[in-house]
Design a protein around this motif. Structure first.
Motif, PDB file in Angstrom:
ATOM      1  N   ALA A 447       0.845  -1.195   0.000  1.00 44.05           N
ATOM      2  CA  ALA A 447       0.000   0.000   0.000  1.00 44.05           C
ATOM      3  C   ALA A 447       0.881   1.245   0.000  1.00 44.05           C
ATOM      4  O   ALA A 447       1.926   1.274   0.660  1.00 44.05           O
ATOM      5  N   PRO A 448       0.487   2.289  -0.727  1.00 40.86           N
ATOM      6  CA  PRO A 448       1.324   3.496  -0.775  1.00 40.86           C
ATOM      7  C   PRO A 448       1.321   4.250   0.548  1.00 40.86           C
ATOM      8  O   PRO A 448       0.295   4.331   1.235  1.00 40.86           O
ATOM      9  N   VAL A 449       2.464   4.798   0.900  1.00 40.17           N
ATOM     10  CA  VAL A 449       2.613   5.681   2.050  1.00 40.17           C
ATOM     11  C   VAL A 449       2.842   7.084   1.500  1.00 40.17           C
ATOM     12  O   VAL A 449       3.795   7.313   0.736  1.00 40.17           O
ATOM     13  N   LEU A 450       1.986   8.016   1.867  1.00 40.76           N
ATOM     14  CA  LEU A 450       2.008   9.351   1.272  1.00 40.76           C
ATOM     15  C   LEU A 450       2.511  10.387   2.267  1.00 40.76           C
ATOM     16  O   LEU A 450       2.276  10.272   3.484  1.00 40.76           O
ATOM     17  N   GLY A 451       3.199  11.377   1.752  1.00 43.41           N
ATOM     18  CA  GLY A 451       3.626  12.494   2.576  1.00 43.41           C
ATOM     19  C   GLY A 451       2.470  13.436   2.851  1.00 43.41           C
ATOM     20  O   GLY A 451       1.384  13.318   2.280  1.00 43.41           O
ATOM     21  N   ASP A 452       2.726  14.370   3.749  1.00 37.38           N
ATOM     22  CA  ASP A 452       1.699  15.358   4.076  1.00 37.38           C
ATOM     23  C   ASP A 452       1.508  16.308   2.897  1.00 37.38           C
ATOM     24  O   ASP A 452       2.400  16.497   2.062  1.00 37.38           O
ATOM     25  N   THR A 453       0.334  16.884   2.835  1.00 39.91           N
ATOM     26  CA  THR A 453       0.060  17.901   1.822  1.00 39.91           C
ATOM     27  C   THR A 453      -0.291  19.207   2.508  1.00 39.91           C
ATOM     28  O   THR A 453      -0.992  19.208   3.527  1.00 39.91           O
ATOM     29  N   ALA A 454       0.246  20.305   1.968  1.00 42.25           N
ATOM     30  CA  ALA A 454       0.013  21.615   2.565  1.00 42.25           C
ATOM     31  C   ALA A 454      -1.058  22.394   1.818  1.00 42.25           C
ATOM     32  O   ALA A 454      -1.252  23.580   2.066  1.00 42.25           O
ATOM     33  N   ASP A 455      -1.757  21.741   0.893  1.00 43.25           N
ATOM     34  CA  ASP A 455      -2.755  22.443   0.085  1.00 43.25           C
ATOM     35  C   ASP A 455      -3.904  22.942   0.947  1.00 43.25           C
ATOM     36  O   ASP A 455      -4.437  22.211   1.793  1.00 43.25           O
ATOM     37  N   SER A 456      -4.290  24.183   0.709  1.00 44.08           N
ATOM     38  CA  SER A 456      -5.418  24.770   1.426  1.00 44.08           C
ATOM     39  C   SER A 456      -6.731  24.322   0.792  1.00 44.08           C
ATOM     40  O   SER A 456      -6.754  23.865  -0.357  1.00 44.08           O
ATOM     41  N   PRO A 457      -7.846  24.445   1.513  1.00 40.84           N
ATOM     42  CA  PRO A 457      -9.142  24.112   0.903  1.00 40.84           C
ATOM     43  C   PRO A 457      -9.425  24.912  -0.362  1.00 40.84           C
ATOM     44  O   PRO A 457      -9.983  24.386  -1.327  1.00 40.84           O
ATOM     45  N   SER A 458      -9.012  26.187  -0.379  1.00 41.92           N
ATOM     46  CA  SER A 458      -9.263  26.994  -1.579  1.00 41.92           C
ATOM     47  C   SER A 458      -8.418  26.498  -2.750  1.00 41.92           C
ATOM     48  O   SER A 458      -8.889  26.445  -3.892  1.00 41.92           O
ATOM     49  N   GLN A 459      -7.169  26.106  -2.500  1.00 38.73           N
ATOM     50  CA  GLN A 459      -6.334  25.572  -3.578  1.00 38.73           C
ATOM     51  C   GLN A 459      -6.916  24.270  -4.115  1.00 38.73           C
ATOM     52  O   GLN A 459      -6.936  24.050  -5.325  1.00 38.73           O
TER      53      GLN A 459
END
Length: 787
Positions: A447-459
């Motif tokens: 299963a893939p292990v993903l890094g954190d994402t800093a995307d905002s809800p608006s982005q």
């Protein structure tokens, strides 16, 4: 026209040829056809009104289309028949002959005057079928796409298919969406429908066609871009009836780099560590699944940032200098490789003799590293790649004997397209990405292990809207392809590729102010073990915009700005100049100062009292009469820097100097010199402090010294980025120009401040003895003792 031009062919034959060509070139508007069908279902009379010289028989041939259905009961009013056009009396004839009042008629047409203003003035209800709104016209203008039917021809037209209907279908896709809640979402929709929609639709159709031609049944699309790309490819294959399927697979530059790493190669380990942006030693060990206690040689440097070659060398040597650590690293790499291969096997990607990746591209790094990983594992699977564009770096893939094809650009050609896309890829990647972090590894079960994402809800909302616009264009394109078995394949036409390349390149080079306002706030996360997050329009460059010239934008590194065009769009004057250069209207050299070029030079002094060779940046004067220089250095024990700001004799007004430095274990510090008291105490070599923020430089090598480590409160600085915003008045290179008067009070204050600073430094390093030794040196100089 003289008959001789047509070889003496009879007039009837020429007319017949024209009508046949007209039929071949025209396409039924499917929305109008749908409106006609809906009207007939409601028993509403359908009437055609046309400004045309064609006869009734000619129109019958042109309108005999299956999409329109039978038209025997449809009345046609022709300007040629009645001797009057729609703007000059034909509507009165229509009302008279139909015996209808104006309010009983609804007219749909695309001519602002003849189809809207004139009939509306008679009381007819009109629907102005406007194809190109003002914002779309601006987009076509930046693409050099003419819209005047009697003007110059478009630069990329296919001999048979023209522009493949792109201009019209983009307009249809644009107006096919719902009204958006905010203007930012409307801008995002437009970017998807007008820019990325046609580009990615063409790319998806090309990839599906190449798979169809080579007998490749399955294409593999790496995440995070793979979700949208696989959807577009599958839709293209269905529309064309090709037996091709695109599937999602999890791969990333980080995962394949680790899986293909040679743990015995110190240089390879060094390069792997430096790939991450500003990793600390602790983070680098975590990436390699090592605990700090397993590498005792690095115990005192765990929080040191790996921002220069010296610390990267120490880490690489520490990890490869003993058999125990080499074996431990080999275990990590082998486990990462096995987990990656397990994921590929579970997905079915290793079932055949060839694994074909479809990705946006640029350098083919993932393909090359995946091929190495499979080779290490002794798996006889050939890795190929189909990409939107590739630059010169893909030559490494070709030299490895692998197939890598680019759609808009191949191995750096055409040079302009490849360079533009590879320089500003971030907006394309961000728009295509799925809303998740990038892949950093796999679990034991694949299963893939993903890094954190800093995307905002608006982005995320804006990204979804861009992708919806992309889908809208492809639906529009496929709708026409399904309605016409002879609908052309743009993938086979160089003209179509050039047109799509121009759409993308112009959008990257000259974004509109609206696009800059929306996408400038989008963020990019490094996700190579680092927690660094950057906006596409970096906050630290915003104060510098009034000082920038187009040449300065070209000098910016990728880490300075992921999208230089976005910076240009934020300033009217800078944006106009950047567009003029992109359009070829101005030679970039025309904006450079006349005469011999001059350079801002940065030199840095290390703890061994050695001044290193200068780092250079060309001096420019922009449309505001201002100048900017940004220079970066890295050395593990930097103490001072010197700045030869103008690189020639000149009087310089320094508005601000900003240094972003790292001092080993601390976070980045921002140091500024922007007040008179900041400049007073600096050391001036072959230059003078005039007071305020004015300095006079007497020679090309004249420089002001900045005690950068002391200002940062640290013994040394390990790396730094120096930005200088200034204005300059060049002086004669002969040195014969009159000197500016010096502010005597400022000069005395500067000497006192320098002496105080020197005493403070000597006391800090050697205590009272240091102060005494310094006093002795001063006394000997005053007495003329040269020792």
């Amino acid at each position: 026209m003289p008959d001789a031009l047509f070889g003496g062919a009879p007039l009837e034959q020429l007319v017949e040829a024209e009508v046949r060509l007209e039929r071949e070139l025209t396409v039924v508007d499917l929305d109008i056809a749908e409106t006609i069908r809906a009207a007939r279902k409601q028993d509403i009379e359908v009437v055609l009104v046309s400004d045309t010289y064609f006869t009734e028989d000619h129109l019958s041939l042109l309108l005999d289309r299956p999409e329109l259905g039978p038209l025997e009961d449809v009345r046609i009013f022709r300007s040629h028949q009645h001797g009057a056009g729609k703007a000059s009396g034909l509507w009165n004839i229509v009302l008279r002959d139909l015996g209808r009042s104006p309010e009983q008629i609804v007219h749909i047409g695309d001519n602002r005057v003849a189809d809207d203003e004139v009939p509306a003035g008679l009381g007819i209800r009109t629907v102005h079928y406007r194809r190109l709104d003002d914002a779309y016209l601006d987009v076509l203008e930046r693409e050099h796409e003419p819209v005047d039917p009697f003007g110059d021809p478009a630069p990329d037209l296919d001999d048979r298919h023209g522009d493949f209907g792109l201009t019209s279908l983009r307009a249809k896709a644009l107006h096919s969406g719902v009204e958006h809640a905010t203007s930012t979402l409307d801008i995002a929709w437009r970017y998807g429908a007008l820019v990325l929609g046609p580009v990615l639709t063409g790319f998806a159709e090309w990839a599906a066609e190449r798979a169809h031609q080579t007998g490749t049944a399955v294409l593999w699309c790496p995440m995070r871009e793979g979700e949208l790309l696989s959807e577009l490819i599958n839709a293209a294959a269905r529309a064309r009836g090709w037996n091709v399927e695109a599937r999602v697979i999890w791969l990333s530059r980080f995962a394949t780099s680790l899986a293909g790493l040679d743990p015995l190669d110190t240089d390879a380990v060094h390069a792997f560590i430096r790939t991450g942006y500003r990793l600390t030693v602790r983070q680098a060990l975590a990436v390699l699944e090592l605990q700090p206690g397993e590498v005792p040689g690095l115990a005192t440097e765990l929080d040191t940032v790996i921002d220069n070659g010296d610390i990267a060398d120490r880490v690489a040597r520490a990890l490869t200098e003993t058999p125990h650590l080499t074996n431990r690293l080999a275990v990590t790499v082998t486990a990462a490789r096995e987990r990656l291969i397990g994921h590929l096997r579970d997905a079915g990607a290793l079932d055949g003799a060839e694994l074909t990746l479809v990705d946006l591209g640029w350098g083919g790094t993932i393909q090359r590293q995946l091929a190495r990983t499979l080779e290490i594992a002794a798996l006889d699977v050939r890795v190929s790649g189909l990409y939107l564009a590739t630059d010169a770096r893909v030559e490494r893939v070709h030299l490895a004997g692998l197939r890598a094809e680019g759609y808009l650009a191949q191995a750096g050609a055409p040079a302009h397209i490849a360079a533009t896309v590879a320089r500003s890829p971030e907006i394309v990647e961000q728009c295509v990405n799925a809303p998740c972090g990038s892949l950093i590894g796999f679990t034991e079960d694949g299963a893939p292990v993903l890094g954190d994402t800093a995307d905002s809800p608006s982005q995320n909302a804006e990204r979804r809207t861009v992708q919806d616009g992309v889908r809208a264009f492809q639906r529009t394109w496929n709708r026409y392809a399904a309605a016409d078995a002879a609908w052309p394949l743009p993938a086979a036409s160089p003209a179509a590729r050039n047109r799509l390349a121009r759409i993308l390149a112009s959008a990257l080079e000259s974004p509109t102010p609206d696009e800059a306002a929306v996408f400038g706030n989008w963020t990019h996360e490094d996700n190579f073990g680092s927690a660094e997050v950057t906006t596409l329009l970096p906050a630290d460059l915003r104060p510098a915009i009034p000082y920038l010239s187009p040449g300065d934008l070209a000098d910016l590194g990728m880490r300075d700005s992921f999208w230089p065009g976005l910076i240009a769009a934020s300033d009217t004057g800078l944006g106009a100049l950047a567009r003029a250069i992109a359009d070829g209207a101005i030679d970039p050299e025309a904006l450079e100062p006349a005469g011999e070029p001059y350079e801002t030079r940065l030199r840095y002094r290390t703890a061994d009292d050695h001044w290193h060779e200068p780092i250079r940046r060309r001096v420019r004067i922009n449309h505001n009469g201002l100048s900017f220089a940004r220079l970066s250095f890295e050395h593990h024990d930097t103490v001072d820097i010197s700045l030869a700001i103008p690189g020639r004799p000149a009087i310089v007004r320094v508005d601000w100097i900003e240094a972003r430095v790292l001092t080993g274990r601390r976070r980045e510090q921002v140091l500024r010199w922007d007040r008179p008291e900041d400049f007073v105490g600096l050391h001036y070599a072959e230059c003078r402090y005039l007071g305020g923020n004015l300095m006079e430089f007497d020679s090309p090598h004249a420089a002001v010294w900045l005690p950068i480590a002391r200002r940062a409160g640290a013994p040394v600085v390990s790396s730094g980025q120096i930005s200088i915003a200034f204005a300059m008045l060049p002086q004669s290179m002969t040195g014969m120009a009159p000197r500016m008067p010096v502010d005597r009070r400022a000069a005395r204050a500067a000497r006192a401040l320098r002496l105080t600073g020197r005493l403070r430094e000597e006391y800090r390093t050697a205590g009272v003895k240091g102060v005494a030794a310094g006093a002795q040196r001063v006394a000997r100089r005053k007495l003329g003792d040269g020792s």
